[in-house]
Each structure stands twice: as structure tokens, then as C-alpha cells.
Write an enzyme that holds these catalytic residues in place. Structure first.
Site, PDB file in Angstrom:
ATOM      1  N   HIS A  36     -41.831 -42.006 -64.559  1.00  0.00           N
ATOM      2  CA  HIS A  36     -43.185 -42.149 -64.299  1.00  0.00           C
ATOM      3  C   HIS A  36     -44.112 -42.892 -65.225  1.00  0.00           C
ATOM      4  O   HIS A  36     -45.172 -42.794 -65.480  1.00  0.00           O
ATOM      5  CB  HIS A  36     -43.728 -40.727 -64.050  1.00  0.00           C
ATOM      6  CG  HIS A  36     -43.310 -40.108 -63.051  1.00  0.00           C
ATOM      7  ND1 HIS A  36     -43.770 -40.347 -61.523  1.00  0.00           N
ATOM      8  CD2 HIS A  36     -42.332 -39.022 -62.679  1.00  0.00           C
ATOM      9  CE1 HIS A  36     -43.166 -39.530 -60.774  1.00  0.00           C
ATOM     10  NE2 HIS A  36     -42.194 -38.996 -61.442  1.00  0.00           N
ATOM     11  N   GLY A 114     -30.071 -43.544 -49.936  1.00  0.00           N
ATOM     12  CA  GLY A 114     -30.992 -42.679 -49.822  1.00  0.00           C
ATOM     13  C   GLY A 114     -31.020 -41.511 -50.771  1.00  0.00           C
ATOM     14  O   GLY A 114     -31.732 -40.268 -50.557  1.00  0.00           O
ATOM     15  N   GLY A 116     -31.720 -41.926 -54.375  1.00  0.00           N
ATOM     16  CA  GLY A 116     -32.343 -42.199 -55.376  1.00  0.00           C
ATOM     17  C   GLY A 116     -31.539 -43.130 -56.302  1.00  0.00           C
ATOM     18  O   GLY A 116     -31.949 -43.280 -57.479  1.00  0.00           O
ATOM     19  N   ASP A 164     -36.079 -50.925 -60.218  1.00  0.00           N
ATOM     20  CA  ASP A 164     -34.906 -51.070 -59.614  1.00  0.00           C
ATOM     21  C   ASP A 164     -34.345 -52.470 -59.362  1.00  0.00           C
ATOM     22  O   ASP A 164     -32.973 -52.644 -59.500  1.00  0.00           O
ATOM     23  CB  ASP A 164     -34.907 -50.280 -58.233  1.00  0.00           C
ATOM     24  CG  ASP A 164     -35.616 -49.078 -58.275  1.00  0.00           C
ATOM     25  OD1 ASP A 164     -35.592 -48.559 -59.315  1.00  0.00           O
ATOM     26  OD2 ASP A 164     -35.970 -48.480 -57.108  1.00  0.00           O
TER      27      ASP A 164
HETATM   28  P1  ADP Z   1     -32.361 -45.627 -52.094  1.00  0.00           P
HETATM   29  O1  ADP Z   1     -32.734 -46.959 -52.392  1.00  0.00           O
HETATM   30  O2  ADP Z   1     -32.898 -44.637 -53.044  1.00  0.00           O
HETATM   31  O3  ADP Z   1     -30.835 -45.446 -51.856  1.00  0.00           O
HETATM   32  P2  ADP Z   1     -34.171 -46.168 -49.799  1.00  0.00           P
HETATM   33  O4  ADP Z   1     -34.376 -45.216 -48.818  1.00  0.00           O
HETATM   34  O5  ADP Z   1     -34.944 -46.782 -50.670  1.00  0.00           O
HETATM   35  O6  ADP Z   1     -32.833 -45.195 -50.722  1.00  0.00           O
HETATM   36  O7  ADP Z   1     -33.154 -47.381 -49.276  1.00  0.00           O
HETATM   37  C1  ADP Z   1     -32.166 -46.899 -48.345  1.00  0.00           C
HETATM   38  C2  ADP Z   1     -31.827 -47.856 -47.305  1.00  0.00           C
HETATM   39  O8  ADP Z   1     -31.296 -49.241 -47.672  1.00  0.00           O
HETATM   40  C3  ADP Z   1     -30.838 -47.557 -46.167  1.00  0.00           C
HETATM   41  O9  ADP Z   1     -31.615 -46.642 -45.169  1.00  0.00           O
HETATM   42  C4  ADP Z   1     -30.524 -48.587 -45.523  1.00  0.00           C
HETATM   43  O10 ADP Z   1     -31.614 -49.194 -44.691  1.00  0.00           O
HETATM   44  C5  ADP Z   1     -30.443 -49.610 -46.739  1.00  0.00           C
HETATM   45  N1  ADP Z   1     -29.009 -49.564 -47.008  1.00  0.00           N
HETATM   46  C6  ADP Z   1     -28.565 -48.957 -48.171  1.00  0.00           C
HETATM   47  N2  ADP Z   1     -27.017 -49.010 -48.170  1.00  0.00           N
HETATM   48  C7  ADP Z   1     -26.689 -49.957 -47.218  1.00  0.00           C
HETATM   49  C8  ADP Z   1     -25.493 -50.488 -46.688  1.00  0.00           C
HETATM   50  N3  ADP Z   1     -24.517 -50.385 -47.245  1.00  0.00           N
HETATM   51  N4  ADP Z   1     -25.671 -51.407 -45.853  1.00  0.00           N
HETATM   52  C9  ADP Z   1     -26.762 -51.542 -45.061  1.00  0.00           C
HETATM   53  N5  ADP Z   1     -27.902 -51.145 -45.283  1.00  0.00           N
HETATM   54  C10 ADP Z   1     -27.986 -50.312 -46.556  1.00  0.00           C
HETATM   55 MG    MG Z   2     -34.863 -47.491 -52.600  1.00  0.00          MG
END
Ligand code: ADP
Ligand code: MG
Length: 370
Positions: A36, A114, A116, A164
Site C-alpha cells: 500500500h 486470480g 494475487g 506488477d
Molecule cells: P492476478 O493478476 O492476480 O493473477 P487478475 O484477475 O488480475 O489476477 O488476472 C487474471 C486474468 O489474467 C485471468 O482471468 C485471465 O483473463 C488472464 N490470464 C491469466 N493467466 C492466463 C493464461 N495462462 N492464459 C490466458 N489468460 C490468462
Molecule cells: Mg492482476
């Protein structure tokens, strides 16, 4: 080639019937300390993890294929799917005046999504590096990271900070990355966990981050109000003495931000001196501050941190925004099984949902595959 890179290349050939022009991949990340602080113009210290998303790309009009979801999407319009991430990068590149030609791409990855661990930045960074090479754009890494952030903010519509994308594009193997979120300067800091006999254990509480959006927005707004009260642009500029001029929630939140920024800089010094006792101590203090002053911890995150401490972790803390998500611990290699098993038991005793555990090593940032 790494396994995910091979998988993306094979998927490309199977889908589009030819060899890709090039393959690239980029990692997810964890934040070691500095929570944060990003939206307050402060410091963060992430490191890339050895989980990546790979892209195989070529010129053509076959669309975007995900091996993990086993589906093809057109490059064209935004549709709320995973394909919005690669689309967003092409969109941001074109918006900057770069020549983006038609392309087709296949993706494969193993970053837990998803959770984090920033799978979204991994897919953006991999796409950015691949398209930059494919079209010979020669954009600097830092600028690619800023472009990816803009893609996620303005196209996908997720208001994330710069950490990130910086971590995914700029981290080096065996190192953490100190990022000044105001100047956008970044420096590698050695993080040789293996030499110190330590492992980085991640606990994914798998708790839906239900309050995450409102809680996050509320914390951000309070920080802005606190800065206004003090007559400064950002809490980055607040001092310990300034805290005397705040009260209530503004005081509590600012207390965390001011002390956390100092802890990041102290943690960097500790790493430079290979002092993992001090580094671990700072992690515990960071967690307590996030729990007591910033109030973003949960019973799951606290249970992990306390159990890890009881079983010999040098340091542990929640990582990411809180309200669920992940926590990390620095654990002597010989005690990682003990820690994860004790945590499983503690979660069961407290009637908490069973978490998932990972062990990561500080890995390289985005790379073109050889
Ligand atoms: P985090 O960044 O914390 O993992 P987010 O919700 O920001 O979570 O991002 C997750 C999203 O990124 C997934 O819902 C998907 O749309 C995309 N994503 C993640 N991994 C893949 C993958 N291996 N192939 C395609 N899309 C992906
Ligand atoms: Mg993300």
C-alpha cells in the site's frame, strides 16, 4: 526453451499450421515488502517468481489462442475474456504511435490465476516483449512496463499500480527489485535465498477477496485526505513528526505508509548485508502494521504468519492488498514441510478453508526464448 515456452510454440504450430516467428515469456511476482505504498508515491520490493506465461507469435490473422483455456478469440474487439490482456497491449502500443501489424499468437502459462501473483501482468509483459521484437519497435523495458500498466488501467479497466508490470519486465534471477513508484527508478537487489539456506513459501488463502475493491478504494481515499491535511502531494513526503498533526483513520493509515516506506529501505540494506534475520524481522513488523494500523489482514493471513513464526520462519507477512489473497514466509529449507503442515492443521482447527502452498525462487523477468 522453458516448458511453458515449448507449450506455447507447439500450440501455435497446431493452431496456425506454421512455426511461430518468435517466443517470449514473462513471470508472475510476489511483493517481499512495501505494501500500500505504491499509490502513495513510495517504495516496493517485489521479486519475479518461477511461474511464467509464454506467448508464441507470428504475423498472420489466425487470432489469439489460449492453450490453458483451449479457445481461440479474434484479435479485434474487447469481450471481457482473457484475450483482452494481449489486445490491451497491442492497443496501447498503437495508441503511442507504434506500427502494429496484424499478428496471431498462442499462449500457455503456469502462473496461478486470480491469486494475487499477477498472472495479468505476466501475460501483458510477455505480449509486450514479443510484439516489440516482432515489429522491431525497440521500446525500452521501463517504457514497455508503463505501456502495459496503461493497457490494464485504460483498456482492461483495472486500476493497478506500476509494481506488477515493472517486476515482470525488469526483475533479474536471484534478485529483488527496488522500485521508486514516484520516479519510476528501479534497482536490482541481491536475493540469494539458496545460499542462505532459505525458501520462499507462499500461502494462497483462496479466500474470495470480497471486500478487496471497496477496502482498497477506501484506504486510497483516506491516504489522499491525510496528504491534503498535511498540505503535501503524497504520503511519501510525510515524516514521523507530521503524524502528530493527524488523527483518527488518517493517522492510522499514514502511520503504516510512513513506517512501511522506511522498512522497505531498511530491508534493502539488510539484503545488501545478507542479513536475513533483520530482513525477516522487518517482514513481521510490516505484517503487524498492515493488521493493526492499515487493517487489511484477515484471520487466514494472521494464522499463516503466526504459525510460520512458531515453526521457525525468519519472517512472514501478508502480500498484496490484503482482504484475502496470499501471504509469504522466509523459511529455513529444512523446515518448509513442517511449516506448511502446521499451517494446514492450524487452518483446520480454526475452521478456515484449506489453503494452497507454493515454493518459489526469485526468477528472471520477461525474456525472448532462444
Ligand atoms: P492476478 O493478476 O492476480 O493473477 P487478475 O484477475 O488480475 O489476477 O488476472 C487474471 C486474468 O489474467 C485471468 O482471468 C485471465 O483473463 C488472464 N490470464 C491469466 N493467466 C492466463 C493464461 N495462462 N492464459 C490466458 N489468460 C490468462
Ligand atoms: Mg492482476
Amino acid at each position: 526453451m522453458r516448458e511453458t515456452e515449448q507449450k506455447a510454440a507447439q500450440a501455435y504450430t497446431k493452431q496456425f499450421g506454421s512455426e511461430p516467428d518468435l517466443v517470449a515469456s514473462a513471470p508472475g511476482r510476489i511483493n517481499l515488502i512495501g505494501e500500500h505504498t505504491d499509490y502513495n508515491g513510495g517504495f516496493v520490493l517485489p521479486c519475479a517468481i518461477d511461474r511464467r506465461i509464454a506467448i508464441a507469435v507470428g504475423t498472420g490473422e489466425g487470432g489469439l489462442y489460449s492453450a490453458d483455456f483451449d479457445e481461440t478469440r479474434e484479435v479485434g474487439e474487447k469481450d471481457g475474456s482473457w484475450a483482452d490482456y494481449p489486445r490491451s497491449v497491442a492497443w496501447a502500443m498503437a495508441k503511442d504511435g507504434n506500427r502494429v501489424e496484424p499478428f496471431e499468437a498462442a499462449f500457455a502459462g503456469d502462473v496461478p490465476l486470480g491469486s494475487g501473483l499477477s498472472s495479468s501482468a505476466a501475460i501483458e509483459a510477455a505480449t509486450a516483449l514479443a510484439l516489440d521484437a516482432l515489429f522491431g519497435l525497440d521500446i525500452e523495458r521501463k517504457d514497455l512496463a508503463v505501456l502495459c500498466q496503461r493497457a490494464e488501467n485504460d483498456y482492461v479497466g483495472v486500476a493497478s499500480g506500476i509494481m506488477d508490470q515493472y517486476a515482470s519486465l525488469l526483475c533479474e534471477a536471484g534478485a529483488a527489485l527496488l522500485v521508486d513508484c514516484r520516479s519510476l527508478e528501479a534497482h536490482s537487489v541481491p536475493l540469494d535465498l539458496a545460499a542462505a539456506g532459505l525458501a520462499l513459501v507462499v500461502c494462497d488463502t483462496r479466500v474470495e477477496r470480497g471486500l478487496a475493491d471497496t477496502g482498497y478504494n477506501d484506504r486510497r481515499a483516506t491516504c489522499e485526505r491525510a496528504a491534503q491535511t498535511l498540505g503535501i502531494d503524497e504520503l511519501r513526503d510525510a515524516t514521523d513528526e507530521d503524524l502528530n498533526r493527524l488523527s483518527g483513520e488518517e493517522l492510522e493509515r499514514a502511520r503504516h505508509v510512513v513506517s512501511e516506506n522506511a522498512r522497505v529501505l531498511a530491508a534493502v540494506e539488510a539484503l545488501k548485508n545478507n542479513d536475513f534475520d533483520e530482513f525477516g524481522r522487518l517482514m513481521y513488523v510490516s505484517h503487524a502494521s498492515l493488521r493493526d494500523h492499515y487493517e487489511v489482514s484477515t484471520p487466514e493471513l494472521d494464522t499463516f504468519v503466526e504459525t510460520a513464526r512458531e515453526h521457525g520462519a525468519k519472517g512472514a507477512r501478508l502480500t498484496g492488498a490484503g482482504f484475502g489473497g496470499c501471504a509469504i514466509a522466509l523459511v529455513p529449507e529444512s523446515r518448509t514441510d513442517e511449516v506448511t503442515e502446521a499451517c494446514r492443521r492450524a487452518f483446520a482447527e480454526h475452521d478456515l478453508q484449506e489453503p494452497a502452498f507454493y515454493e518459489f525462487v526469485p526468477a528472471a523477468g520477461a525474456e525472448l526464448a532462444e
